[in-house]
Structures are given as C-alpha cells and as structure tokens.
Design an enzyme around this catalytic site. Structure first.
Site, PDB file in Angstrom:
ATOM      1  N   LYS A 157      -2.045  12.936  -2.374  1.00 26.64           N
ATOM      2  CA  LYS A 157      -2.341  11.540  -2.683  1.00 26.64           C
ATOM      3  C   LYS A 157      -3.039  11.421  -4.029  1.00 26.64           C
ATOM      4  O   LYS A 157      -3.899  12.242  -4.371  1.00 26.64           O
ATOM      5  CB  LYS A 157      -3.227  10.922  -1.590  1.00 26.64           C
ATOM      6  CG  LYS A 157      -2.545  10.781  -0.238  1.00 26.64           C
ATOM      7  CD  LYS A 157      -3.430  10.019   0.736  1.00 26.64           C
ATOM      8  CE  LYS A 157      -2.709   9.725   2.041  1.00 26.64           C
ATOM      9  NZ  LYS A 157      -3.537   8.906   2.957  1.00 26.64           N
ATOM     10  N   ARG A 291     -10.132  -6.185  -2.372  1.00 26.64           N
ATOM     11  CA  ARG A 291      -9.461  -7.437  -2.734  1.00 26.64           C
ATOM     12  C   ARG A 291      -8.991  -8.141  -1.473  1.00 26.64           C
ATOM     13  O   ARG A 291      -9.121  -7.619  -0.364  1.00 26.64           O
ATOM     14  CB  ARG A 291      -8.248  -7.141  -3.625  1.00 26.64           C
ATOM     15  CG  ARG A 291      -7.269  -6.161  -2.961  1.00 26.64           C
ATOM     16  CD  ARG A 291      -5.959  -6.062  -3.682  1.00 26.64           C
ATOM     17  NE  ARG A 291      -5.146  -4.947  -3.203  1.00 26.64           N
ATOM     18  CZ  ARG A 291      -4.395  -4.957  -2.122  1.00 26.64           C
ATOM     19  NH1 ARG A 291      -4.363  -6.035  -1.355  1.00 26.64           N
ATOM     20  NH2 ARG A 291      -3.686  -3.902  -1.769  1.00 26.64           N
ATOM     21  N   ARG A 337       6.718  -9.921   6.654  1.00 20.50           N
ATOM     22  CA  ARG A 337       6.970 -10.119   5.228  1.00 20.50           C
ATOM     23  C   ARG A 337       8.476 -10.288   4.995  1.00 20.50           C
ATOM     24  O   ARG A 337       9.272  -9.438   5.403  1.00 20.50           O
ATOM     25  CB  ARG A 337       6.463  -8.930   4.417  1.00 20.50           C
ATOM     26  CG  ARG A 337       4.980  -8.681   4.561  1.00 20.50           C
ATOM     27  CD  ARG A 337       4.502  -7.650   3.557  1.00 20.50           C
ATOM     28  NE  ARG A 337       3.134  -7.239   3.832  1.00 20.50           N
ATOM     29  CZ  ARG A 337       2.391  -6.513   2.999  1.00 20.50           C
ATOM     30  NH1 ARG A 337       2.912  -6.118   1.837  1.00 20.50           N
ATOM     31  NH2 ARG A 337       1.155  -6.173   3.308  1.00 20.50           N
TER      32      ARG A 337
END
Length: 440
Positions: A157, A291, A337
C-alpha cells in the site's frame, strides 16, 4: 456564521453543499471548469466563476485559482467536498495563509493522517488495533523479506494512497518486485509520493467505517458505522448503515475506538475512521479519511444529523449541541452509486419517488456528460425502518430509475441487491470477484 461560502468542487456534492448553505442562509459561490459551464451546481449557486480549462489539473486541482476566486468574491470559507483538493494539506494551508476558512481539519492533521505510515504508528501508540504489517519499506528486497515473515498473501500500500491507487495484492514471492515497482510508480504519479508499506491480506474481510464529528472544544461524537464491503477495484459501490454484521456491543466498541483514534490525532470537523473486520468480529484500523465521504447520507438518515451543516458550523467555531448519548441508530439506509460507463448525452431522465427515496445527482435531461471527471452520476439512497424493507425499496427505486442516453451500472446494482448473500448481509470485500466478472 459565514455569510458567503465557496464550493471548491463540482457534481452532486457541490449541489449537496449548495442546498445545505441555502437552508442555513449562506450565500454561495460556485467554481467551474470550461467543461462544466452548463452544470447544475453553476445554475444553483448565487454566484459562479470560471477557474480554467476542462481538465481537473487546469481547474479543480488548481488551488491557487480557487483561492483567487474566493478572494475575488470575498468568500469567507471554502468547502472542498470530497476528492480533488479535499485532503490536500497544501491547499488547506493556502486557504489559511489568505485568511480563508478551510471547512475541514487543519493542514497539519490532514498531512499527519494522510501519511498512512504516520497514522498507523499513531494508532499503535494509542491502543487502536492495526492490521499486522510493516512501516515504510526501503525497496522490493525489504518487502520480500517482510512478506516472508508476515506470510502470503500480503497487500502493498502507498503511504500517501487513497481511492484505490497504489495498492497491489501479492500472493507469491515472484510477484513482489514487479508489484512493488508498479504500485510505487502509480503512487508517485498520483500523489507525488511513492513510499510503500505492507499489510497482511485478510480474507474474507469486511470494510467497516465509523463516521464522526469533532469540534474545537474537544467534543467527539460518532454517528454509527457504515458497511462498505461491496467494492470493485477497491472503489465502493454500495454502502449501508448500520452494518448487518455489527452487533450493538461491537458497535459500541467500534465507536469508542474511532473516537480514541480521532482524539489521538487532535481531530476537528467531520472525519471517518476505516476498519477491516474479520469473520470473528476482530477489527483493525485501516486509515482515517479527513473529509466528507461520498456515502455520508446513510449515516445522516439513521441518526438524523446533517453532517454537511455541522461541518460548516464546526468550521465557524460552533460547539456540538449533542453528545454521544444523544445518538441513536434507527432503521436502515442503503446507498447505491450510479456510475457512467462512458460519455454520453442524457436524452431521458426519470428519478423514482416515494417516502425516504432520493437520488443525489447533478444530471438533468439534455445534459452532456463530460469525459474528464469521476464516473459517478449520482447516488440512489433509501431509508426504512428495517433492512429487509430498505432492500426492497432500493430494488424498486433502481428498477424505476432511468438515465437514458448514457450507459450506466443500474442493472449491475440491481443484480447485487437481489443476491441472497447481500440480503443476508453475508458478504465481504471479495463479493464482486465472486460474481465471476468485473462487476458494476
């Protein structure tokens, strides 16, 4: 409270923020690229200003132009939405430098939590369980040695990663060198930071995240958890709250852990602590998103808290007027979505209705979908008193939703919602792969 706010984003999230501001009596300024001149957020805002060419790097990713637009229109604050510059510490610092309030955490917190290695270290120091893994790796050789100790398969990662970029699954030693270089190069290109670390690949596993709000007075409140395990290429497709796999006891423990993580970081504003949870109910810190999340509406529906409005209030110095004891997770909410599968012009558009059914979008009939930005066209969101009814409601809404002229993934979402594993809540992050195709 602010009297004028600039939205440094586009699409459905810009529309969502504008609507929240209208309800709060705040004057709004939209910024737009040349490709978005006819976009819905431009029409809905009180004022709009073009900031550049159609490509994101010419407009929505140009922090200098956005700050200049805020100064020119005398906006007191900037809401970054999600994506683009929402987790960019340099942009947050630029806002502060020019006396503009950045609606989100400070630049220092964004930088600290955006560095996955730093975040992992901080969590370990504060008793938050983390996935077995490493700190920053020097090179592929060190990665190979670490994988031998951890045991295959492993995940490589990017330390500065996000949005599914800079991640590679390595199942055998001979794959390591190529995977390391590919992931590092991808991260360098996307984030300007090619540093990599490693985690044990847990499978099967669920992706569970906890939404929280934290004010400047040190009050931190968690708004339950979200189940985000239906993913394609590490990008979420369906989210729901609460998770069908999390008990009341586990929920309490998750929220206590998420709050501890936020306090350790000195976090202020809205944020999300993401965990991986195995079959035995053990959960491990993955990252913290500094966020607003795409999937925030499902948390709003089950708790009755408007997260966007509270982002704005907290940024203005307002203290939370509720505590953790006031938060009760009631009913069930699901979000699907709806993504475009290519550019096109919307020649027919029908949005389903009914109680607790909504489609957050920027589309309208006759709209030309630009090819420059994220593929998401909107979010189909439903709420009901029970998960079983919410699933039926979502199936009905998806069958009724029509976005003509633009290829999309509505049919794929219907297939997922109808799947018996989804109905039972017995699904994991490998669900799409198990369908034997690329998925929605």
């Amino acid at each position: 409270m602010f009297t004028k706010l600039l939205i440094a984003n586009r699409g459905e999230i810009a529309v969502r923020i504008i609507r929240a501001c209208k309800e709060m009596g705040i004057y709004t300024v939209a910024v737009y690229s040349e490709a978005d001149r006819e976009s819905l957020h431009v029409a809905l805002a009180d004022q709009a200003i073009c900031i550049g060419g159609p490509r994101a790097e010419e407009s929505y990713l140009d922090g200098g132009r956005i700050v200049a637009a805020a100064l020119a229109t005398r906006a007191q604050a900037i809401h970054p939405g999600y994506g683009f510059l929402s987790e960019n510490a340099e942009f947050a610092a630029l806002c502060q430098k020019h006396g503009i309030v950045f609606i989100g955490p400070s630049a220092e917190i964004i930088a600290k939590m955006g560095d996955k290695d730093t975040a992992r270290r901080l969590m370990k120091e504060n008793g938050v369980p983390t996935t077995p893994g490493t700190d920053i790796l020097k090179d592929a050789k060190e990665a190979l040695e670490a994988a031998g100790k951890i045991g295959y398969p492993v995940f490589l990662k990017a330390s500065a990663g996000g949005g599914g970029k800079g991640i590679r699954l390595v199942e055998r030693p001979e794959e390591m060198e190529r995977a390391f270089q590919t992931a590092s190069n991808e991260a360098e290109k996307a984030f300007g930071d090619g540093r990599m670390y490693m985690e044990k690949y847990l499978n099967p596993v669920k992706h569970i995240e906890v939404q929280l709000l934290a004010d400047e007075k040190g009050n931190t409140v968690c708004l339950g958890e979200r189940e985000c395990s239906i993913q394609r290429n590490n990008q979420k497709l369906i989210e729901e709250s609460p998770s069908p796999a999390v008990s009341e006891e586990a929920r309490k423990k998750l929220m206590e852990t998420a709050a501890r993580a936020a306090r350790a970081a000195g976090y202020v504003n809205a944020g999300t602590v993401e965990f991986l949870m195995d079959r035995d109910g053990n959960f491990y810190f993955m990252e913290m998103n500094t966020r607003l999340q795409v999937e925030h509406p499902v948390s709003e529906l089950v708790t009755g808290v408007d997260i966007v409005k509270w982002q704005i209030r907290i940024a203005a110095g307002v203290e939370l007027d509720f505590t953790q004891e006031d938060i009760q997770v009631r009913g069930a909410a699901i979000e699907c979505r709806i993504n475009a599968l290519g550019a096109g012009k919307v020649d027919f558009f029908h949005i389903p209705g009914g109680p607790w059914v909504r489609f957050d979008t920027f589309l309208y009939q006759g709209y030309d979908i630009p090819p420059y930005y994220d593929s998401m066209l909107g979010k189909m969101i439903v709420y009901s008193s029970t998960r079983e009814e919410a699933i039926r409601k979502m199936q009905s809404a998806l069958c009724e939703l029509v976005v003509g002229g633009a290829r999309n993934n509505i049919e794929d979402q219907i297939e997922i919602i109808r799947d018996e594993r989804f109905k039972k809540g017995d699904y994991y992050t490998n669900f799409i792969a198990s369908l034997g195709k690329n998925g929605a």
